[in-house]
Design an enzyme around this catalytic site. Structure first.
Site, PDB file in Angstrom:
ATOM      1  N   ARG A   1      90.939  -2.548  19.829  1.00  0.00           N
ATOM      2  CA  ARG A   1      89.796  -3.335  19.360  1.00  0.00           C
ATOM      3  C   ARG A   1      88.540  -2.795  20.031  1.00  0.00           C
ATOM      4  O   ARG A   1      88.337  -2.996  21.216  1.00  0.00           O
ATOM      5  CB  ARG A   1      90.022  -4.810  19.744  1.00  0.00           C
ATOM      6  CG  ARG A   1      89.175  -5.796  18.944  1.00  0.00           C
ATOM      7  CD  ARG A   1      89.237  -7.172  19.596  1.00  0.00           C
ATOM      8  NE  ARG A   1      88.486  -7.157  20.834  1.00  0.00           N
ATOM      9  CZ  ARG A   1      88.815  -7.837  21.936  1.00  0.00           C
ATOM     10  NH1 ARG A   1      89.859  -8.617  21.971  1.00  0.00           N
ATOM     11  NH2 ARG A   1      88.077  -7.743  23.033  1.00  0.00           N
TER      12      ARG A   1
ATOM     13  N   TYR B   1      86.865  -8.203  31.019  1.00  0.00           N
ATOM     14  CA  TYR B   1      88.302  -8.032  31.228  1.00  0.00           C
ATOM     15  C   TYR B   1      88.829  -6.639  30.880  1.00  0.00           C
ATOM     16  O   TYR B   1      90.036  -6.424  30.840  1.00  0.00           O
ATOM     17  CB  TYR B   1      89.098  -9.116  30.485  1.00  0.00           C
ATOM     18  CG  TYR B   1      88.791  -9.236  29.002  1.00  0.00           C
ATOM     19  CD1 TYR B   1      89.421  -8.419  28.075  1.00  0.00           C
ATOM     20  CD2 TYR B   1      87.870 -10.172  28.535  1.00  0.00           C
ATOM     21  CE1 TYR B   1      89.143  -8.523  26.727  1.00  0.00           C
ATOM     22  CE2 TYR B   1      87.575 -10.284  27.182  1.00  0.00           C
ATOM     23  CZ  TYR B   1      88.221  -9.465  26.278  1.00  0.00           C
ATOM     24  OH  TYR B   1      87.950  -9.565  24.938  1.00  0.00           O
TER      25      TYR B   1
ATOM     26  N   HIS C   1      86.122  -9.570  21.132  1.00  0.00           N
ATOM     27  CA  HIS C   1      87.018 -10.315  20.233  1.00  0.00           C
ATOM     28  C   HIS C   1      86.216 -10.893  19.060  1.00  0.00           C
ATOM     29  O   HIS C   1      86.545 -10.688  17.898  1.00  0.00           O
ATOM     30  CB  HIS C   1      87.732 -11.426  20.997  1.00  0.00           C
ATOM     31  CG  HIS C   1      88.470 -12.367  20.111  1.00  0.00           C
ATOM     32  ND1 HIS C   1      89.582 -11.971  19.391  1.00  0.00           N
ATOM     33  CD2 HIS C   1      88.242 -13.662  19.763  1.00  0.00           C
ATOM     34  CE1 HIS C   1      90.014 -13.002  18.665  1.00  0.00           C
ATOM     35  NE2 HIS C   1      89.204 -14.016  18.869  1.00  0.00           N
TER      36      HIS C   1
HETATM   37  C1  LIG Z   1      97.300 -21.125  16.375  1.00  0.00           C
HETATM   38  C2  LIG Z   1      96.070 -20.610  17.034  1.00  0.00           C
HETATM   39  N1  LIG Z   1      95.996 -20.578  18.388  1.00  0.00           N
HETATM   40  C3  LIG Z   1      94.885 -20.106  18.996  1.00  0.00           C
HETATM   41  C4  LIG Z   1      93.822 -19.666  18.264  1.00  0.00           C
HETATM   42  C5  LIG Z   1      92.570 -19.113  18.946  1.00  0.00           C
HETATM   43  N2  LIG Z   1      92.555 -17.659  18.736  1.00  0.00           N
HETATM   44  C6  LIG Z   1      91.795 -17.099  17.770  1.00  0.00           C
HETATM   45  S1  LIG Z   1      91.994 -15.458  17.697  1.00  0.00           S
HETATM   46  C7  LIG Z   1      93.094 -15.458  18.954  1.00  0.00           C
HETATM   47  C8  LIG Z   1      93.722 -14.175  19.430  1.00  0.00           C
HETATM   48  C9  LIG Z   1      94.364 -13.406  18.338  1.00  0.00           C
HETATM   49  O1  LIG Z   1      94.817 -12.170  18.830  1.00  0.00           O
HETATM   50  P1  LIG Z   1      95.597 -11.172  17.907  1.00  0.00           P
HETATM   51  O2  LIG Z   1      96.654 -11.871  17.165  1.00  0.00           O
HETATM   52  O3  LIG Z   1      95.999 -10.020  18.749  1.00  0.00           O
HETATM   53  O4  LIG Z   1      94.502 -10.713  16.830  1.00  0.00           O
HETATM   54  P2  LIG Z   1      93.131  -9.935  17.110  1.00  0.00           P
HETATM   55  O5  LIG Z   1      92.094 -11.024  17.281  1.00  0.00           O
HETATM   56  O6  LIG Z   1      93.291  -9.126  18.337  1.00  0.00           O
HETATM   57  O7  LIG Z   1      92.877  -9.129  15.902  1.00  0.00           O
HETATM   58  C10 LIG Z   1      93.303 -16.741  19.437  1.00  0.00           C
HETATM   59  C11 LIG Z   1      94.193 -17.083  20.563  1.00  0.00           C
HETATM   60  C12 LIG Z   1      93.917 -19.742  16.858  1.00  0.00           C
HETATM   61  N3  LIG Z   1      92.939 -19.331  16.060  1.00  0.00           N
HETATM   62  N4  LIG Z   1      95.057 -20.204  16.275  1.00  0.00           N
END
Ligand SMILES: Cc1ncc(C[n+]2csc(CCOP(=O)(O)OP(=O)(O)O)c2C)c(N)n1
Ligand SMILES: [Mg+2]
Length: 359
Positions: free
Chosen positions: A256, A269, A260
């Site tokens: 990425r 981090y 985020h």
């Molecule tokens: C069920 C749920 N838990 C927590 C969140 C908060 N949240 C949004 S994005 C994220 C991280 C997602 O990481 P990843 O699956 O690796 O996708 P990336 O954002 O890196 O593309 C979190 C914890 C959420 N949207 N839905």
């Protein structure tokens, strides 16, 4: 091809390396016109992404999740899909949307705060993208089961991040997919982070791809910054799904490049050096070298592609900003078929304060 790369042995499929050299034995046979189309989608995705970040800083767009660095994952996956396949995407899928022909103005409109922007126009098989992490993977398996019942020869693609693989939804979806041999293609964009949580804290498995083995189907790790590898694996997995061969899990190993979302500060981090290392693996630059070697790219062509992308982005932003703002009712209207008394009461309160604020 997928079977030649065993995730349990740490093998990763790469067709186009960082120097732009290609493995001729694995190179997909794509006409120049199609390669250029894919490059155009990547450039457009990057341009739209940069614009979205600027708009957010100007207060013209809400919190935004950047797709920078994911262009090979997204465009490679979508390019492997047929018109009758289905996509169950997530919030980091700009290039996927662009490749499948989703109106860019609607995509912007969504991030500007209007849910109407992800109501897919008729004729495009794209589910509204999921914000609840991993929920779309179950939906995709449900659609895959439906396709089996109806004997449709389609592939149902779900995209998600590395963090999604820690959710129960992911494991339930994988289990059902394996047992019912659903026509799914699961593409995990392993971009090394779930917000600030690194991949090493997500799973003790050496790879995400190897999880497929436990569920009884194929998994492959591919270089997620190599569009030919992503495309090649996704194409084979989709054909396999359509012909009754069951699901495949593809782990696209990437990074990425941005925060985020615009609410995050990744400098807290991770180090600058890590980001610089990955900068060298840039998926768009790598594909550009490949095209150049094939005689499909020169400065004049680059200029034309960039100008076209910029024009499309500006047009889309203007169209999105010209749309009427979301109404307060929209916040309440779609939770249930009919609003509950509680929701009605809350709506009355919010509507009254919105009126007050407008005075
Ligand atoms: C069920 C749920 N838990 C927590 C969140 C908060 N949240 C949004 S994005 C994220 C991280 C997602 O990481 P990843 O699956 O690796 O996708 P990336 O954002 O890196 O593309 C979190 C914890 C959420 N949207 N839905
Ligand atoms: Mg991630």
């Amino acid at each position: 091809m997928i079977e030649r790369f065993d995730p349990l042995k740490g093998e990763r499929l790469q067709i186009l390396n960082e120097a732009g050299e290609v493995r001729a034995d694995l190179e997909p046979a794509l006409p120049g016109e199609e390669l250029r189309r894919m490059f155009g989608h990547m450039v457009r995705a990057r341009a739209a992404d940069a614009k979205a970040l600027k708009l957010q800083r100007q207060g013209r767009l809400g919190t935004y999740a950047s797709s920078r660095g994911h262009e090979a994952c997204q465009v490679g996956t979508a390019s492997a899909m047929d018109g009758t396949d289905w996509l169950f995407p997530y919030f980091r899928d700009l290039g996927t949307y662009i490749t499948l022909g989703y109106p860019l103005e609607d995509y912007f409109h969504y991030w500007m705060g209007n849910e109407a922007g992800i109501r897919t126009p008729e004729g495009l098989n794209i589910y509204p993208f999921a914000i609840p992490v991993a929920s779309q993977i179950l939906h995709a398996v449900g659609a895959g089961m439906a396709a089996n019942y109806r004997k449709l020869k389609i592939a149902v693609v779900a995209t998600f991040g590395d963090g999604a693989t820690s959710e129960g939804d992911f494991h339930e979806a994988m289990n059902f997919a394996g047992v019912f041999k659903t026509p799914n293609v699961f593409v995990c964009y392993n971009n090394q982070f779930a917000i600030s949580v690194p991949r090493s804290r997500q799973t003790a498995s050496a790879t995400i791809a190897q999880k497929a083995v436990a569920y009884g189907f194929r998994g492959v790790q591919v270089d997620g910054n190599d569009i030919l590898a992503v495309y090649g694996a996704a194409k084979e997995a989709a054909q396999n799904a359509r012909s009754g061969g069951g699901p495949t899990l593809i782990e696209a190993y990437t990074y990425r490049m941005g925060d985020h979302t615009t609410s995050d500060d990744a400098a807290r981090y991770r180090t600058k050096d890590d980001v610089l290392e990955w900068e060298k693996k840039d998926p768009v630059a790598r594909f550009q070298i490949y095209l150049k070697k094939k005689g499909l790219w020169d400065e004049a062509y680059e200029k034309e592609v960039q100008e076209k992308a910029a024009e499309a982005v500006e047009k889309a932003v203007a169209a999105a900003e010209a749309k009427p703002p979301a109404s307060v009712e929209d916040l309440f209207a779609f939770t249930y078929a009919a609003m509950t008394p509680n929701l009605k009461e809350q709506l009355t309160g919010v509507a009254a304060s919105a009126k007050e604020a407008a005075r």
